[in-house]
Scaffold this active site. Structure first.
Site, mmCIF file in Angstrom:
data_model
loop_
_atom_site.group_PDB
_atom_site.id
_atom_site.type_symbol
_atom_site.label_atom_id
_atom_site.label_comp_id
_atom_site.label_asym_id
_atom_site.label_seq_id
_atom_site.Cartn_x
_atom_site.Cartn_y
_atom_site.Cartn_z
ATOM 1 N N LYS A 30 -8.147 -4.875 40.239
ATOM 2 C CA LYS A 30 -9.066 -3.789 39.877
ATOM 3 C C LYS A 30 -9.537 -3.091 41.138
ATOM 4 O O LYS A 30 -9.991 -3.750 42.080
ATOM 5 C CB LYS A 30 -10.272 -4.364 39.137
ATOM 6 C CG LYS A 30 -11.486 -3.422 39.116
ATOM 7 C CD LYS A 30 -12.580 -3.899 38.193
ATOM 8 C CE LYS A 30 -13.888 -3.141 38.433
ATOM 9 N NZ LYS A 30 -14.898 -3.424 37.413
ATOM 10 N N LYS B 166 -12.289 -0.578 42.739
ATOM 11 C CA LYS B 166 -13.555 0.141 42.598
ATOM 12 C C LYS B 166 -13.346 1.538 43.168
ATOM 13 O O LYS B 166 -13.145 1.714 44.377
ATOM 14 C CB LYS B 166 -14.644 -0.609 43.375
ATOM 15 C CG LYS B 166 -15.968 0.073 43.506
ATOM 16 C CD LYS B 166 -16.614 0.428 42.185
ATOM 17 C CE LYS B 166 -16.728 -0.736 41.236
ATOM 18 N NZ LYS B 166 -17.366 -0.464 39.967
ATOM 19 N N GLU C 111 -11.556 2.238 33.525
ATOM 20 C CA GLU C 111 -12.929 1.755 33.330
ATOM 21 C C GLU C 111 -13.950 2.822 33.720
ATOM 22 O O GLU C 111 -13.998 3.246 34.880
ATOM 23 C CB GLU C 111 -13.112 0.482 34.172
ATOM 24 C CG GLU C 111 -14.461 -0.186 34.006
ATOM 25 C CD GLU C 111 -14.558 -1.496 34.797
ATOM 26 O OE1 GLU C 111 -13.539 -2.218 34.932
ATOM 27 O OE2 GLU C 111 -15.656 -1.787 35.298
ATOM 28 N N HIS D 157 -17.631 -8.244 33.385
ATOM 29 C CA HIS D 157 -18.104 -7.472 34.539
ATOM 30 C C HIS D 157 -18.773 -8.397 35.552
ATOM 31 O O HIS D 157 -19.242 -9.471 35.203
ATOM 32 C CB HIS D 157 -19.114 -6.447 34.001
ATOM 33 C CG HIS D 157 -20.008 -5.833 35.018
ATOM 34 N ND1 HIS D 157 -21.286 -6.279 35.273
ATOM 35 C CD2 HIS D 157 -19.812 -4.780 35.855
ATOM 36 C CE1 HIS D 157 -21.845 -5.532 36.201
ATOM 37 N NE2 HIS D 157 -20.970 -4.613 36.579
ATOM 38 N N ASP E 205 -11.893 1.834 38.359
ATOM 39 C CA ASP E 205 -13.275 1.993 37.882
ATOM 40 C C ASP E 205 -14.050 2.964 38.781
ATOM 41 O O ASP E 205 -14.629 2.563 39.789
ATOM 42 C CB ASP E 205 -13.957 0.614 37.890
ATOM 43 C CG ASP E 205 -15.429 0.684 37.500
ATOM 44 O OD1 ASP E 205 -15.889 1.754 37.059
ATOM 45 O OD2 ASP E 205 -16.113 -0.347 37.634
ATOM 46 N N ASN F 294 -16.810 4.334 38.212
ATOM 47 C CA ASN F 294 -18.251 4.258 37.912
ATOM 48 C C ASN F 294 -18.837 5.592 37.445
ATOM 49 O O ASN F 294 -19.910 6.023 37.904
ATOM 50 C CB ASN F 294 -19.052 3.713 39.112
ATOM 51 C CG ASN F 294 -19.055 2.186 39.158
ATOM 52 O OD1 ASN F 294 -18.816 1.600 40.203
ATOM 53 N ND2 ASN F 294 -19.290 1.533 38.037
ATOM 54 N N ASN G 179 -21.219 -8.471 39.523
ATOM 55 C CA ASN G 179 -21.882 -7.898 40.702
ATOM 56 C C ASN G 179 -21.792 -8.956 41.790
ATOM 57 O O ASN G 179 -21.458 -10.100 41.507
ATOM 58 C CB ASN G 179 -23.357 -7.634 40.405
ATOM 59 C CG ASN G 179 -23.578 -6.316 39.681
ATOM 60 O OD1 ASN G 179 -24.223 -6.278 38.644
ATOM 61 N ND2 ASN G 179 -23.068 -5.240 40.221
ATOM 62 N N ASN H 53 -18.584 -0.914 31.322
ATOM 63 C CA ASN H 53 -19.805 -1.688 31.515
ATOM 64 C C ASN H 53 -20.953 -0.729 31.820
ATOM 65 O O ASN H 53 -22.012 -1.133 32.283
ATOM 66 C CB ASN H 53 -19.671 -2.712 32.644
ATOM 67 C CG ASN H 53 -19.493 -2.077 34.009
ATOM 68 O OD1 ASN H 53 -18.383 -1.695 34.375
ATOM 69 N ND2 ASN H 53 -20.568 -1.937 34.768
ATOM 70 N N ASP I 97 -21.234 -9.220 30.128
ATOM 71 C CA ASP I 97 -21.891 -9.713 31.336
ATOM 72 C C ASP I 97 -23.114 -10.474 30.843
ATOM 73 O O ASP I 97 -24.049 -9.862 30.315
ATOM 74 C CB ASP I 97 -22.298 -8.534 32.240
ATOM 75 C CG ASP I 97 -22.906 -9.010 33.553
ATOM 76 O OD1 ASP I 97 -23.610 -10.040 33.533
ATOM 77 O OD2 ASP I 97 -22.678 -8.358 34.586
HETATM 78 O O1 GKR Z 1 -20.452 -4.042 43.507
HETATM 79 O O2 GKR Z 1 -20.251 -1.970 44.098
HETATM 80 C C1 GKR Z 1 -20.249 -2.857 43.254
HETATM 81 C C2 GKR Z 1 -19.901 -2.481 41.839
HETATM 82 O O3 GKR Z 1 -19.775 -1.103 41.719
HETATM 83 C C3 GKR Z 1 -20.939 -2.980 40.853
HETATM 84 O O4 GKR Z 1 -22.211 -2.577 41.238
HETATM 85 C C4 GKR Z 1 -20.672 -2.527 39.447
HETATM 86 O O5 GKR Z 1 -21.730 -2.924 38.634
HETATM 87 O O6 GKR Z 1 -18.820 -4.064 39.439
HETATM 88 C C5 GKR Z 1 -19.497 -3.122 38.799
HETATM 89 C C6 GKR Z 1 -18.740 -2.293 37.833
HETATM 90 O O7 GKR Z 1 -17.742 -2.764 37.333
HETATM 91 O O8 GKR Z 1 -19.147 -1.178 37.520
HETATM 92 MG MG MG Z 2 -17.340 -1.155 35.975
#
Ligand code: GKR
Ligand code: MG
Length: 417
Positions: free
Chosen positions: A186, A188, A242, A316, A217, A219, A318, A265, A289
């Site tokens: 995955k 980010k 995602e 999910h 993802d 976000n 953190n 999430n 989660d």
């Molecule tokens: O750790 O930067 C991070 C992630 O972006 C986290 O804050 C997210 O909550 O892992 C997360 C997600 O899947 O959105």
């Molecule tokens: Mg996410």
């Protein structure tokens, strides 16, 4: 069996400079640890995201917890709901989760059974996890944000290394997969313009082949138009897409235009969001989660809902330490229906408050048969990381602020591309 003591300890763990749509991880990530002690001498642990407000929310629950029987979870849940009324559902879910997990740990120790047995027993012997890839600056976080030792190799070198483009992400993926054997990847996203992140997904596909499932993802920082445009290019490449866009309504629109399973999430995040998720058909996969959905029993309930409505279930994460990981594995093992490898930030962390270490094999963790969560609190480490919390000056997670240290004037934008 009665709960006679409740200790709430905020901690700060070193966290690498990982990038995301909200900015940058600060050198320390905050977690809050709860320890419940019973009159017959057992202790049970829970862990949730940290910070001043969350820690205070948990401390405010003391009256609803002390003198209670840890087996009477329904009673405790009622007392907690009355305490929070409907004022702060997120805070309530976090408090419920921390306390429920600690009670399960106690129940397991009292009955000499792992938590998974109290949730109906093992549906699987091991829980699969995915590699969690991040664009990042150089360094591993902590006091000095120090770089790894020059002699570091493999994942130890890669997790300190800079990764700011597709080839950096491929190198990171190779190192983490070699160290942990992860079978899904995955990324980010939401950090660089979409074309660069899509290029990274194609580079991963090229390096790992089509049998390794990929997820991206961003976000929710892409517009609907952008999500459609790039989603179309990623059809056949992603296992799931995602939260590219914000809100259930936009996810539903996106789902009509791209042939990709959508996961969330961010858009469907609580039981009260479920009816609209089902009416709109906003997502194909929900990332559970236990911290945010209110605990382990809530996660089992969510799994049943997903199964009933034909939605997939993933998990999910953190930045977290071993109490959360142990709880994720115990509940993950109890879910007959867990369709995807779970997220975990654990490989990025190098500090913990438990004595055991987790040995990932082929990207999976064996489900412990030890009583409760199967972890032992290391009180010296807890004290050290609490001291760190008091000194580090961070009281709430704020990735925008951390980013501004690197790039003055940087601002979070809810929809950037
Ligand atoms: O750790 O930067 C991070 C992630 O972006 C986290 O804050 C997210 O909550 O892992 C997360 C997600 O899947 O959105
Ligand atoms: Mg996410």
């Amino acid at each position: 069996m009665k709960i006679s003591e409740m200790h709430v300890t905020p901690i700060a763990i070193s966290d690498p400079p990982l990038l995301n749509a909200a900015g940058l991880h600060a050198p320390f990530a905050l977690r809050t640890i709860v320890e419940l002690v019973t009159d017959d001498g057992f202790y049970g642990l829970g862990e949730i995201p940290g910070g001043e407000a969350i820690t205070q929310g948990l401390l405010d629950c003391r009256d609803a917890v002390l003198s209670q029987d840890p087996f009477q979870l329904n009673n405790m849940a009622t007392l907690l709901s009355e305490k929070f009324k409907s004022k702060n559902p997120r805070q309530l879910a976090l408090a419920q989760s921390a306390l429920e997990v600690a009670c399960f740990d106690l129940m397991g120790k009292a009955t000499n059974r792992p938590v998974v047995d109290l949730l109906g027993g093992k549906a699987r012997d091991q829980v699969d996890f995915a590699a969690y890839l991040f664009y990042k600056y150089e360094g591993v976080g902590g006091e000095l944000g120090f770089a790894p030792k020059p002699e570091a190799t493999g994942w130890n070198a890669a997790r300190g290394a800079e990764a700011l483009d597709a080839q950096g992400i491929v190198r990171q993926a190779q190192a983490i997969s070699q160290a942990y054997g992860f079978k899904s990847l995955k990324l980010k996203g939401g950090v660089f313009p979409p074309e660069e992140e899509v290029e990274a997904m194609f580079a991963l596909r090229e390096a790992f082949g089509e049998n390794v499932p990929l997820r991206l993802d961003p976000n929710a920082i892409w517009s609907l138009e952008t999500s459609i445009r790039w989603g179309k290019k990623l059809e056949g490449v992603l296992e799931y897409y995602e939260d590219p866009v914000r809100t259930q309504a936009s996810m539903a629109e996106l789902g009509k235009s791209v042939n990709l399973p959508l996961a969330t999430n961010m858009c469907t995040t609580s039981f009260s969001d479920i009816p609209t998720a089902m009416q709109l058909g906003s997502e194909a996969i929900i990332l559970s989660d236990h911290h945010y959905w209110g605990g382990l029993r809530a996660t089992v309930d969510l799994a049943r809902i997903c199964q009933t409505f034909g939605r997939g279930l993933s998990m999910h994460s953190n930045s977290h330490v071993g109490v959360s990981l142990a709880a994720m594995v115990q509940v993950g093992a109890a879910l007959p229906y867990l369709s995807y490898a779970c997220d975990t930030h654990y490989p990025w962390q190098y500090e913990d408050i438990i004595q055991e270490s987790f040995a990932f094999k082929e990207g999976a963790l064996e489900v412990s048969d030890r009583p409760g969560l199967g972890v032992t609190l290391d009180r010296d480490k807890l004290a050290l990381l609490h001291e760190r919390y008091l000194k580090c000056g961070i009281t709430e997670r704020n990735d925008e602020l951390a980013m501004q240290e690197k790039q003055p004037g940087w601002r979070f934008e809810a929809s950037r591309w």
